[in-house]
Write an enzyme that holds these catalytic residues in place. Sequence first.
Site, PDB file in Angstrom:
ATOM      1  CG  PHE A  15     -56.798  26.738  80.016  1.00  0.00           C
ATOM      2  CD1 PHE A  15     -57.908  26.057  80.508  1.00  0.00           C
ATOM      3  CD2 PHE A  15     -56.883  27.324  78.754  1.00  0.00           C
ATOM      4  CE1 PHE A  15     -59.082  25.961  79.762  1.00  0.00           C
ATOM      5  CE2 PHE A  15     -58.051  27.227  77.998  1.00  0.00           C
ATOM      6  CZ  PHE A  15     -59.155  26.546  78.500  1.00  0.00           C
ATOM      7  N   GLY A  41     -48.732  29.508  71.448  1.00  0.00           N
ATOM      8  CA  GLY A  41     -50.026  29.205  72.056  1.00  0.00           C
ATOM      9  C   GLY A  41     -50.492  30.365  72.914  1.00  0.00           C
ATOM     10  CG  ASP A  66     -53.048  30.844  69.351  1.00  0.00           C
ATOM     11  OD1 ASP A  66     -53.781  30.287  68.511  1.00  0.00           O
ATOM     12  OD2 ASP A  66     -53.075  30.574  70.553  1.00  0.00           O
ATOM     13  N   GLY A  70     -58.398  28.264  68.315  1.00  0.00           N
ATOM     14  CA  GLY A  70     -58.563  27.272  69.382  1.00  0.00           C
ATOM     15  C   GLY A  70     -57.818  25.997  69.030  1.00  0.00           C
ATOM     16  CG  HIS A 134     -51.673  20.791  75.304  1.00  0.00           C
ATOM     17  ND1 HIS A 134     -51.065  21.894  74.741  1.00  0.00           N
ATOM     18  CD2 HIS A 134     -51.723  21.040  76.631  1.00  0.00           C
ATOM     19  CE1 HIS A 134     -50.778  22.764  75.699  1.00  0.00           C
ATOM     20  NE2 HIS A 134     -51.166  22.267  76.856  1.00  0.00           N
ATOM     21  CG  HIS A 159     -48.667  25.420  81.043  1.00  0.00           C
ATOM     22  ND1 HIS A 159     -49.974  25.782  80.835  1.00  0.00           N
ATOM     23  CD2 HIS A 159     -48.489  25.385  82.393  1.00  0.00           C
ATOM     24  CE1 HIS A 159     -50.553  25.990  82.022  1.00  0.00           C
ATOM     25  NE2 HIS A 159     -49.683  25.735  82.977  1.00  0.00           N
ATOM     26  CG  ASP A 160     -50.992  22.463  80.150  1.00  0.00           C
ATOM     27  OD1 ASP A 160     -51.482  22.751  81.254  1.00  0.00           O
ATOM     28  OD2 ASP A 160     -51.122  23.184  79.149  1.00  0.00           O
TER      29      ASP A 160
HETATM   30 MG    MG Z   1     -51.407  25.413  79.098  1.00  0.00          MG
END
Ligand code: MG
Length: 200
Positions: A15, A41, A66, A70, A134, A159-160
């Site tokens: 992503f 991550g 990580d 998931g 997240h 990120h995000d």
């Molecule tokens: Mg991301």
Amino acid sequence: MDVALRQVAEGATGFMPPQEGLALYTAAAAIPAGGLICEVGTYCGKSTLYLAAAARAAGATVVTVDHHRGSEEKYHDTTLVDPRTGRLDTLPFLRRTLEQGQVEDVVTAIVGRSEQVGRWWTTPIALLFLDGGHTEEQAQADYEAWGRHVTSGGLLAIHDVFPDPADGGQAPHHVLLRALDEGFREQSRTGSLRVLRRVD
Ligand code: MG
């Protein structure tokens, strides 16, 4: 950025839009030689390749953390499920990505929960990239476990980040606000990627 590596990165599962990946690369390539880049991550290693390319350019090293099971809020990709157990397992895909990118010499993958690894971690980090779970709880836990290891003058990439709730979840944005309150200053924005520098 190395053209071949960029092509592998753009084709990898994950992503990270190309423009944001390049911004991440640019930020990471500017760290001092011998520095450590830490990613929280990993997923299948897409953004790891941008960091690895930067590590090559800068004479740095990448560590990526990580649990590879998931995350609850991410799209459940059935092609990443281990048929033996029915559980998500992104580790084999990470290994393929690192092999395809030929970056195994600059990347060390750590398999474990971020806060679990963070408990014994002591090495200063020149660039920290936060892109783990997240949910509010997980994003805050990742920042708490790792943010304190960023060197003075070092970088924190998140990120995000979506300031408007209509665009996405708020946890990374809350982490950004917290970091700004705790000694970091914003340096650049590219899409949902924010790069901050520790100024205290
Ligand atoms: Mg991301």
